[in-house]
Design an enzyme around this catalytic site. Structure first.
Site, PDB file in Angstrom:
ATOM      1  CG  ASP A 129     -21.946 -28.027  91.251  1.00  0.00           C
ATOM      2  OD1 ASP A 129     -22.221 -29.246  91.264  1.00  0.00           O
ATOM      3  OD2 ASP A 129     -21.031 -27.521  91.940  1.00  0.00           O
ATOM      4  CG  HIS A 172     -17.749 -21.276  93.837  1.00  0.00           C
ATOM      5  ND1 HIS A 172     -17.048 -22.200  94.559  1.00  0.00           N
ATOM      6  CD2 HIS A 172     -18.973 -21.821  93.657  1.00  0.00           C
ATOM      7  CE1 HIS A 172     -17.810 -23.248  94.811  1.00  0.00           C
ATOM      8  NE2 HIS A 172     -18.978 -23.057  94.277  1.00  0.00           N
ATOM      9  CG  ASP A 272     -19.846 -25.545  98.918  1.00  0.00           C
ATOM     10  OD1 ASP A 272     -20.093 -26.750  99.104  1.00  0.00           O
ATOM     11  OD2 ASP A 272     -19.363 -25.105  97.856  1.00  0.00           O
ATOM     12  CD  GLU A 314     -18.188 -29.438 101.350  1.00  0.00           C
ATOM     13  OE1 GLU A 314     -18.207 -30.484 100.690  1.00  0.00           O
ATOM     14  OE2 GLU A 314     -17.711 -28.384 100.905  1.00  0.00           O
ATOM     15  CG  HIS A 381     -24.975 -33.033  97.849  1.00  0.00           C
ATOM     16  ND1 HIS A 381     -24.488 -32.788  99.127  1.00  0.00           N
ATOM     17  CD2 HIS A 381     -24.364 -32.144  97.042  1.00  0.00           C
ATOM     18  CE1 HIS A 381     -23.636 -31.786  99.068  1.00  0.00           C
ATOM     19  NE2 HIS A 381     -23.535 -31.371  97.822  1.00  0.00           N
ATOM     20  CG  ASP A 382     -20.712 -33.353  97.123  1.00  0.00           C
ATOM     21  OD1 ASP A 382     -21.236 -33.025  96.034  1.00  0.00           O
ATOM     22  OD2 ASP A 382     -20.330 -32.531  97.966  1.00  0.00           O
TER      23      ASP A 382
HETATM   24  C1  OTU Z   1     -18.948 -28.894  97.476  1.00  0.00           C
HETATM   25  O1  OTU Z   1     -18.183 -30.045  97.316  1.00  0.00           O
HETATM   26  C2  OTU Z   1     -20.401 -29.291  97.271  1.00  0.00           C
HETATM   27  O2  OTU Z   1     -20.792 -30.189  98.262  1.00  0.00           O
HETATM   28  C3  OTU Z   1     -20.557 -29.832  95.877  1.00  0.00           C
HETATM   29  O3  OTU Z   1     -21.842 -30.354  95.662  1.00  0.00           O
HETATM   30  C4  OTU Z   1     -20.228 -28.739  94.904  1.00  0.00           C
HETATM   31  O4  OTU Z   1     -20.191 -29.261  93.611  1.00  0.00           O
HETATM   32  C5  OTU Z   1     -18.865 -28.083  95.183  1.00  0.00           C
HETATM   33  O5  OTU Z   1     -18.631 -27.853  96.574  1.00  0.00           O
HETATM   34  C6  OTU Z   1     -18.773 -26.753  94.493  1.00  0.00           C
HETATM   35  O6  OTU Z   1     -19.652 -25.822  95.095  1.00  0.00           O
HETATM   36  O7  OTU Z   1     -14.619 -29.994  97.325  1.00  0.00           O
HETATM   37  O8  OTU Z   1     -14.898 -29.054  99.882  1.00  0.00           O
HETATM   38  O9  OTU Z   1     -15.855 -34.133  94.995  1.00  0.00           O
HETATM   39  O10 OTU Z   1     -16.885 -33.383  97.407  1.00  0.00           O
HETATM   40  O11 OTU Z   1     -16.751 -30.692  95.093  1.00  0.00           O
HETATM   41  C7  OTU Z   1     -15.756 -28.768  98.820  1.00  0.00           C
HETATM   42  C8  OTU Z   1     -17.041 -33.447  94.992  1.00  0.00           C
HETATM   43  C9  OTU Z   1     -15.702 -29.756  97.803  1.00  0.00           C
HETATM   44  C10 OTU Z   1     -17.243 -32.670  96.285  1.00  0.00           C
HETATM   45  C11 OTU Z   1     -16.498 -31.386  96.263  1.00  0.00           C
HETATM   46  C12 OTU Z   1     -16.906 -30.505  97.424  1.00  0.00           C
END
Ligand code: OTU
Length: 614
Positions: A129, A172, A272, A314, A381-382
């Protein structure tokens, strides 16, 4: 309890530590007692936690301790209109940490004072990921460098006046992290770090009310793990095991891991997936009160051991859930929170050529508590997640699902749209989960066939950046956008990335474009110079500081957003493809073109003005 912390400090460090403890320890104790106080071993556990914090306090390098004092003397330092962020993947921007260090002069030239490097800690091999599946919080990913390189980079950035922001993935760990490996080997304490269920009984009950982040590539929120002979909670990918914060050992270990990174010079932590930290049956297990208590406890710990450090939430959640992540004067939480509603609403405004949803977001954005800010951005990046806008998209009586699905379709390039992007995690073309693509591709640069189309696309790029820069927030540029880089399709050839179209917006830094950054006869040069100019102008106007007042002006036409910043600064933004007029009161100066403006100002399609009252 505070004695346990003070006991491990040398004489000279004690007075200041005692002072900080007096301020933050009662809060910390209350929060932790609320979370874990019913356990028989609570006092003993808290004592051990305090001792471990003492060890980390003692280990904090002198130069970082000095930085702590500097920041404490000016707690709102990051609210300045001179703060500018930049976000990049280490491997894409510089190859490795040392390569990133070589790009510091470029960042300085752009006015960057905050660098968010996407995950660079040791990640799981194979699919991970994009580094968001961490195997060790204490090691840099070997391909990107070493801890020594990290410390050299943070020192280098500090000298350049740039704060390093690192992801801290609290929700996680990877399935090959030491805790996961021990759990698989049968260690009961390690198993208790996770949410593991022997059968589907509890998972099925939770699933009734849970959402799904990756419904296509990782459906469901639980994964059967053979070695555990049970179901682990995995909100994201099956190899990302959610940590169980109901277990105090998890909190203590994660707080210590964060502080060890802080002691290596990381100044800002992007926490995150903060919304997901606490699980509760019958809810979507997001934004639970305990998740906030955990973050407030982490903040209290940072305030004791490393008070110069900033926490950034985030939490990709509806606007009404956001303010809680900044906390209040009595219970501060994070210093910074992503304003993903503002980001997504800017894109909706372009798709609709109307600012209804965007205005609703501005109205729903409360004033900031002291020493805290939103983070504004155009892309990251998302994917652009549309669902955070459900409330705003239905405020005028519209069906929000239909409305947001229309925006998603628009950015996937449907029906004559100028955008070239991809829908993310929605097989149903009418669903609105998210959209992917680089900003330049979504604004029409990639599809432009004529100079005129290219010029309109560039205006859209600048418009969205202008919103992020003038809104009143800490703006963060996304690597490549300053050079108008387009979608990268190479992920489709990499088996471990092919199913995740977020890689569309994760290109390698384009050195050719970079070389043209001053050449305004080129697209990258035009974008770079125009953006750099906005950044410079912003720095000169304290009305644009994050916490300076903002008023939404109701007298602008529907296609336009008019924001006053204090009495003397006005931003006008035309999100439509038609000219829009605005009647100015008094005499103003266009600070981009250096021209006086009076009477009715006509904004060309997608044009923007930054005006100062004469
Ligand atoms: C975050 O993202 C990260 O920015 C992603 O890159 C990771 O894949 C994810 O965590 C897992 O570590 O829900 O509030 O819809 O906006 O996964 C956290 C995609 C999140 C992201 C979402 C996000």
């Amino acid at each position: 309890m505070s004695d346990r912390l003070l006991a491990v400090l040398s004489e000279d460090l004690r007075p200041l530590a005692a002072q900080r403890l007096a301020a933050a320890e009662p809060v910390l104790r209350r929060l932790l007692a609320g979370l874990y106080g019913e356990r028989a071993d609570f006092d003993a556990w808290l004592g051990e936690l305090m001792e471990s914090l003492g060890v980390l306090y003692a280990a904090r390098p002198a130069e970082l301790r000095a930085l702590d004092l500097e920041r404490l003397a000016c707690p709102g330092w990051f609210l300045s209109q001179r703060m500018l962020g930049y976000c990049a993947y280490v491997q894409n921007f510089g190859g490795d940490l040392n390569g990133v260090a070589e790009r510091v002069p470029y960042l300085r030239e752009l006015g960057v004072s905050y660098l968010h490097l996407l995950p660079f800690l040791r990640a799981r091999g194979g699919e991970n990921d994009g580094g968001f599946a961490v195997s060790s919080f204490d090691e840099v990913e070997p391909a990107l460098g070493s801890n020594a390189d990290l410390m050299a980079l943070t020192a280098n950035l500090r000298l350049a006046g740039i704060s390093l922001c690192s992801d801290f993935i609290l929700n996680h760990v990877a399935d090959d992290h030491a805790w996961a490996r021990a759990a698989k080997a049968g260690d009961a304490d390690a198993r208790a770090m996770f949410h593991v269920f022997p059968d589907r009984a509890m998972p099925d009950r939770y699933e009734r009310t849970l959402g799904q982040v990756f419904p296509q590539v990782a459906p469901g929120n639980f994964s059967f793990i053979e070695e555990l002979d049970g179901w682990a909670w995995t909100t994201f990918y099956p190899y990302q095991w959610d940590l169980n914060y109901a277990n105090p050992a998890v909190f203590a270990a994660m707080a210590a891991a964060l502080l060890r990174l802080a002691n290596r010079g990381v100044e800002v932590f992007r926490l995150d997936s903060t919304a997901f930290l606490w699980k509760r049956e019958g809810t979507n297990s997001m934004n639970q009160p305990e998740a906030h208590q955990l973050l407030q406890a982490l903040r209290a710990i940072v305030d004791i051991v490393a008070p110069g450090v900033l926490l950034k939430a985030e939490a990709i959640v509806p606007t009404r859930e956001l303010p809680a992540y900044l906390g209040s004067a009595e219970a501060p939480e994070c210093h910074i929170a992503y304003h993903s509603s503002l980001m997504a609403a800017g894109w909706v405004a372009l798709a609709e050529q109307g600012t209804g949803v965007l205005r609703e977001v501005v109205r729903n954005t409360p004033a900031l508590p002291a020493a805290a800010t939103w983070l504004s951005y155009v892309r990251c990046h998302d994917d652009i997640g549309w669902n955070v806008l459900r409330a705003e998209a239905s405020a005028d009586g519209s069906d929000s699902a239909v409305r947001l699905a229309r925006a998603a379709r628009f950015f996937s390039g449907a029906e004559g749209s100028y955008a070239i992007g991809a829908a993310f995690q929605s097989t149903d073309p009418n669903a609105a989960h998210g959209s992917n693509g680089m900003a330049a591709s979504l604004t029409g640069l990639q599809a432009a066939r004529t100079d005129e189309e290219g010029a309109l696309a560039l205006r859209r790029m600048l418009l969205l950046h202008g919103l992020a820069l003038s809104f009143g927030a800490l703006p963060v540029l996304y690597m490549g956008d300053e050079l108008a880089m387009e979608n990268d399709y190479s992920y489709q050839d990499r088996p471990q990335h092919a199913m995740d179209s977020r890689w569309l917006q994760r290109p390698v830094f384009d050195l050719q474009r970079w070389k043209h950054r001053y050449d305004v006869s080129t697209v990258p040069g035009t974008m770079h110079q125009a953006l750099a100019k906005l950044v410079r102008l912003r720095g000169r106007h304290d009305a644009l500081a994050a916490n300076a007042p903002r008023t939404l002006l109701a007298d602008a036409p529907d296609g336009m957003l008019a924001l006053a910043r204090g009495e003397r600064f006005l931003t006008l933004m035309n999100f439509s493809g038609r000219p829009q007029g605005y009647a100015l009161q008094g005499v103003w100066r266009d600070c981009v073109a250096e021209q006086e403006k009076v009477g009715t100002l006509v904004l060309e399609p997608y044009a923007m003005y930054w005006l100062v009252r004469e």
